[in-house]
Design a protein around this motif. Structure first.
Motif, PDB file in Angstrom:
ATOM      1  N   ALA A  93     -47.552 -72.223  48.656  1.00 44.29           N
ATOM      2  CA  ALA A  93     -47.785 -72.232  50.106  1.00 44.29           C
ATOM      3  C   ALA A  93     -46.519 -72.678  50.837  1.00 44.29           C
ATOM      4  CB  ALA A  93     -48.961 -73.146  50.442  1.00 44.29           C
ATOM      5  N   LYS A  94     -45.836 -73.659  50.292  1.00 49.64           N
ATOM      6  CA  LYS A  94     -44.612 -74.167  50.918  1.00 49.64           C
ATOM      7  C   LYS A  94     -43.502 -73.112  50.944  1.00 49.64           C
ATOM      8  CE  LYS A  94     -41.187 -77.819  50.600  1.00 49.64           C
ATOM      9  NZ  LYS A  94     -40.620 -78.875  49.766  1.00 49.64           N
ATOM     10  N   ILE A  95     -43.293 -72.420  49.822  1.00 48.18           N
ATOM     11  CA  ILE A  95     -42.200 -71.437  49.801  1.00 48.18           C
ATOM     12  C   ILE A  95     -42.527 -70.207  50.641  1.00 48.18           C
ATOM     13  CG2 ILE A  95     -41.324 -72.263  47.583  1.00 48.18           C
ATOM     14  CD1 ILE A  95     -42.362 -69.626  46.316  1.00 48.18           C
ATOM     15  N   LEU A  96     -43.813 -69.954  50.885  1.00 51.36           N
ATOM     16  CA  LEU A  96     -44.217 -68.815  51.713  1.00 51.36           C
ATOM     17  C   LEU A  96     -44.246 -69.161  53.198  1.00 51.36           C
ATOM     18  CD1 LEU A  96     -46.941 -67.532  49.316  1.00 51.36           C
ATOM     19  CD2 LEU A  96     -45.090 -66.110  50.207  1.00 51.36           C
ATOM     20  N   ASN A  97     -44.086 -70.421  53.519  1.00 46.98           N
ATOM     21  CA  ASN A  97     -44.216 -70.905  54.894  1.00 46.98           C
ATOM     22  C   ASN A  97     -43.259 -70.239  55.882  1.00 46.98           C
ATOM     23  OD1 ASN A  97     -45.375 -72.621  56.848  1.00 46.98           O
ATOM     24  ND2 ASN A  97     -43.690 -74.059  56.608  1.00 46.98           N
ATOM     25  N   THR A  98     -42.065 -69.923  55.466  1.00 45.66           N
ATOM     26  CA  THR A  98     -41.059 -69.408  56.408  1.00 45.66           C
ATOM     27  C   THR A  98     -41.024 -67.885  56.547  1.00 45.66           C
ATOM     28  OG1 THR A  98     -39.372 -69.391  54.683  1.00 45.66           O
ATOM     29  CG2 THR A  98     -39.535 -71.384  56.052  1.00 45.66           C
ATOM     30  N   CYS A  99     -41.742 -67.159  55.691  1.00 43.23           N
ATOM     31  CA  CYS A  99     -41.622 -65.693  55.709  1.00 43.23           C
ATOM     32  C   CYS A  99     -42.615 -65.009  56.656  1.00 43.23           C
ATOM     33  CB  CYS A  99     -41.766 -65.120  54.304  1.00 43.23           C
ATOM     34  SG  CYS A  99     -43.441 -65.141  53.653  1.00 43.23           S
ATOM     35  N   ASP A 100     -43.519 -65.764  57.263  1.00 38.23           N
ATOM     36  CA  ASP A 100     -44.484 -65.267  58.258  1.00 38.23           C
ATOM     37  C   ASP A 100     -45.544 -64.314  57.721  1.00 38.23           C
ATOM     38  OD1 ASP A 100     -43.472 -66.790  60.368  1.00 38.23           O
ATOM     39  OD2 ASP A 100     -41.981 -65.268  60.872  1.00 38.23           O
ATOM     40  N   ALA A 101     -45.719 -64.239  56.410  1.00 38.82           N
ATOM     41  CA  ALA A 101     -46.826 -63.444  55.865  1.00 38.82           C
ATOM     42  C   ALA A 101     -48.136 -64.150  56.203  1.00 38.82           C
ATOM     43  CB  ALA A 101     -46.686 -63.299  54.349  1.00 38.82           C
ATOM     44  N   ALA A 102     -49.214 -63.387  56.287  1.00 33.34           N
ATOM     45  CA  ALA A 102     -50.542 -63.965  56.516  1.00 33.34           C
ATOM     46  C   ALA A 102     -51.043 -64.495  55.173  1.00 33.34           C
ATOM     47  CB  ALA A 102     -51.486 -62.912  57.077  1.00 33.34           C
TER      48      ALA A 102
END
Length: 133
Positions: A93-102
């Motif tokens: 969840a943390k590494i996906l936080n900046t890519c703006d995916a839902a």
């Protein structure tokens, strides 16, 4: 036109079994399962939805993915996180936080000894929430 799904794993047996269960539960999708060490950014371009899973927090094979996700905008994509470990799910969840995916709440399976226990009813409910929203 079929929808395309990419499932990225750390290659661990428990995570591969969840990826396979996801693949078997999604009908009407063209699905590709890939280990993180064979992943390249262009694989995300044609997909509508992607799933990412790892067994442990910050696996070495995810270093490229971490860096890539901090430099890409995936706002038009849906993403599902899965694991057998709460800390690994938090890491994803943390590494996906900046890519703006839902990004959906994570799916956690249980790992007992060498076997992964997947609640198929919860998996299907989780997948429906991702794919239909």
């Amino acid at each position: 036109m079929s929808k395309k799904v990419l499932i990225i794993t750390d290659g661990k047996k428990s995570i591969r079994s969840i990826a396979l269960a996801i693949s078997q539960s999604l009908s009407g999708y063209k699905i590709k399962i890939i280990p993180s060490k064979r992943f390249c950014t262009t694989m995300l371009l044609p997909v509508d939805t992607f799933f990412i899973g790892c067994e442990r927090h910050s696996p070495k094979s995810f270093s490229y993915i971490e860096k890539m996700l901090s430099h890409i905008n995936l706002a038009s994509r849906k993403c599902g996180i899965f694991s057998v470990n709460e800390k690994a799910a938090q890491y994803l969840a943390k590494i996906l936080n900046t890519c703006d995916a839902a990004v959906s709440p994570p799916f956690l399976a249980e790992k007992n000894d060498n076997e992964t226990v997947i609640d198929n009813a919860n998996l299907k409910k989780w997948l429906k929430n991702i794919t239909e929203n």
